[in-house]
Design an enzyme around this catalytic site. Structure first.
Site, PDB file in Angstrom:
ATOM      1  CE  LYS A 152     -13.144 -22.701  42.045  1.00  0.00           C
ATOM      2  NZ  LYS A 152     -12.464 -21.454  41.544  1.00  0.00           N
TER       3      LYS A 152
ATOM      4  CE  LYS B 232     -25.112 -20.066  36.799  1.00  0.00           C
ATOM      5  NZ  LYS B 232     -24.792 -19.637  38.058  1.00  0.00           N
TER       6      LYS B 232
ATOM      7  CE  LYS C   7     -16.640 -17.200  33.975  1.00  0.00           C
ATOM      8  NZ  LYS C   7     -16.374 -15.903  34.293  1.00  0.00           N
TER       9      LYS C   7
HETATM   10  P1  AMP Z   1     -19.594 -17.063  36.194  1.00  0.00           P
HETATM   11  O1  AMP Z   1     -19.615 -17.186  34.833  1.00  0.00           O
HETATM   12  O2  AMP Z   1     -19.956 -17.926  37.249  1.00  0.00           O
HETATM   13  O3  AMP Z   1     -18.234 -16.218  36.911  1.00  0.00           O
HETATM   14  O4  AMP Z   1     -20.640 -15.927  36.709  1.00  0.00           O
HETATM   15  C1  AMP Z   1     -20.521 -14.448  36.210  1.00  0.00           C
HETATM   16  C2  AMP Z   1     -21.859 -13.720  36.613  1.00  0.00           C
HETATM   17  O5  AMP Z   1     -22.623 -14.343  35.535  1.00  0.00           O
HETATM   18  C3  AMP Z   1     -22.438 -14.070  37.939  1.00  0.00           C
HETATM   19  O6  AMP Z   1     -23.258 -12.839  38.327  1.00  0.00           O
HETATM   20  C4  AMP Z   1     -23.487 -15.094  37.658  1.00  0.00           C
HETATM   21  O7  AMP Z   1     -24.728 -14.989  38.561  1.00  0.00           O
HETATM   22  C5  AMP Z   1     -23.936 -14.865  36.112  1.00  0.00           C
HETATM   23  N1  AMP Z   1     -24.219 -16.219  35.431  1.00  0.00           N
HETATM   24  C6  AMP Z   1     -23.417 -17.055  35.096  1.00  0.00           C
HETATM   25  N2  AMP Z   1     -23.698 -18.228  34.644  1.00  0.00           N
HETATM   26  C7  AMP Z   1     -25.135 -17.896  34.401  1.00  0.00           C
HETATM   27  C8  AMP Z   1     -26.467 -18.539  33.868  1.00  0.00           C
HETATM   28  N3  AMP Z   1     -26.217 -19.684  33.095  1.00  0.00           N
HETATM   29  N4  AMP Z   1     -27.443 -17.776  33.677  1.00  0.00           N
HETATM   30  C9  AMP Z   1     -27.754 -16.650  34.330  1.00  0.00           C
HETATM   31  N5  AMP Z   1     -26.715 -15.900  34.870  1.00  0.00           N
HETATM   32  C10 AMP Z   1     -25.418 -16.281  34.859  1.00  0.00           C
END
Ligand code: AMP
Ligand code: TRP
Length: 327
Positions: free
Chosen positions: A112, A194, A197
């Site tokens: 980061k 993947k 966000k």
């Molecule tokens: P984040 O968006 O990285 O803050 O992740 C929040 C939660 O959503 C975490 O438990 C991640 O493992 C899950 N998550 C984030 N992106 C994905 C994705 N593309 N597919 C499945 N799970 C996701």
């Protein structure tokens, strides 16, 4: 006694179907089995620059979406990190027990801060100490995290152990658990990455609050390949990803899905998938609109959540301060 599970979620970016299918759905389903604490980590969010209005809006939007998805404020605790000052206070105390060397090994900070260089904030460097405070305040047994956060939970264990060794048993040691249940949903624009966000391309993700028209058009434009048949083949990541989304929203088995689309083209499949996703998100979106129709309602739920979390946090903090000789 149910196990205490702590999850921290950053209120930045847009919550998408990857978050829903890979995490939120399981959080909702696990509420009877575990004693869940969900924390919207706005103090973590400000480790990088944020627009104040956007941060405040996103914080409530995320909480609203979690409630709308089925997080039950009677069963689980959901609150905003900055509402409980014990988080910042314990983070400070933990800072004084974390050697610089441990922090310097954190790979997320290296990533980061790479572009920010000397401009990276001290808060960004110290992010893991605040995360350790989040976890340790609530006598957490389990922290479900992605691979990228495992190192932070290990640091949390290390500082807890160190503190316990100096002052006697104070903190419960948390276990990081990488959930295996959730599928990884990939980006619609690039199915080798993947769904995330923070991706800027609007065609990348389906966000939970996207309108039906937006959902349909994002899916119609999703990257596939130039082949024809609609099969679960991991070697064809675009169509595979869309089929997984279909599978998770419908609960149908793979052979049934493949049979349904034999002889049909990608356009037919994408059109039907559009309707499945629109209908799949409709209950959540309707509930979200109901919850937010009274602008004070989410705030009142969050204030109740903080009232339930605060005594737990303050109890831990008081024990820590006493041991250290503060006050
Ligand atoms: P984040 O968006 O990285 O803050 O992740 C929040 C939660 O959503 C975490 O438990 C991640 O493992 C899950 N998550 C984030 N992106 C994905 C994705 N593309 N597919 C499945 N799970 C996701
Ligand atoms: N760092 C986590 C992330 O980016 C968010 C987080 C903050 C967290 N505090 C936490 C996760 C405590 C688990 C436990 O995903």
């Amino acid at each position: 006694m149910k196990k205490r599970v702590f999850s921290g979620i950053q209120p930045t970016g847009n919550i998408h179907i990857g978050n829903y299918l890979g995490a939120i759905k399981y959080w909702v389903a696990s509420q009877a089995e575990y004693d869940n604490v969900f924390c919207v980590v706005d103090l973590h969010a400000i480790t990088v620059p944020q627009d104040p209005k956007v941060l405040k809006t996103k914080t409530r939007e995320l909480a609203g979406l979690l409630f709308a998805a089925g997080i039950d404020p009677k069963q689980s605790i959901l609150f905003i990190q900055s509402h409980i000052s014990a988080h910042a206070e314990l983070a400070w105390i933990l800072n004084c027990f974390i050697p610089m060397g441990w922090m310097q090994r954190m790979t997320q900070f290296k990533e980061k801060s790479h572009d920010l260089k000397e401009q990276a904030s001290v808060g960004l460097f110290d992010y893991p100490a605040l995360m350790a405070a989040d976890i340790l305040l609530y006598d957490t047994d389990v922290v479900p995290v992605g691979e990228d956060q495992k190192q932070h939970v290990e640091l949390t264990r290390d500082v807890a152990l160190r503190f316990n060794n100096i002052y006697g048993d104070t903190f419960r040691l948390p276990e990081p658990v990488i959930p295996q249940v959730g599928a990884r949903i990939m980006g619609l624009d690039d199915p080798t990455k993947k769904m995330s966000k923070s991706e800027a391309n609007p065609g990348h993700a389906i966000n939970l609050l996207d309108s039906p028209e937006t959902i349909r058009s994002k899916l119609m434009r999703a990257t596939t390949d130039s082949l024809r048949d609609i099969r679960f083949d991991e070697g064809r990541p675009g169509i595979y990803n869309l089929l997984v989304i279909y599978e998770l929203f419908t609960g149908l088995r793979r052979p049934e899905i493949e049979a349904r689309f034999t002889g049909k083209g990608y356009a037919d499949f994408k059109r039907e998938l559009g309707e499945i996703v629109v209908e799949g998100l409709r209950p959540l979106q309707t509930r979200y609109r109901e919850l937010t129709s009274d602008p004070t309602y989410i705030d009142s739920l969050l204030s109740e959540g903080a009232s339930r979390a605060r005594p737990l946090a303050e109890k831990t903090l008081a024990a820590v301060k006493k041991k250290v000789g503060l006050g």
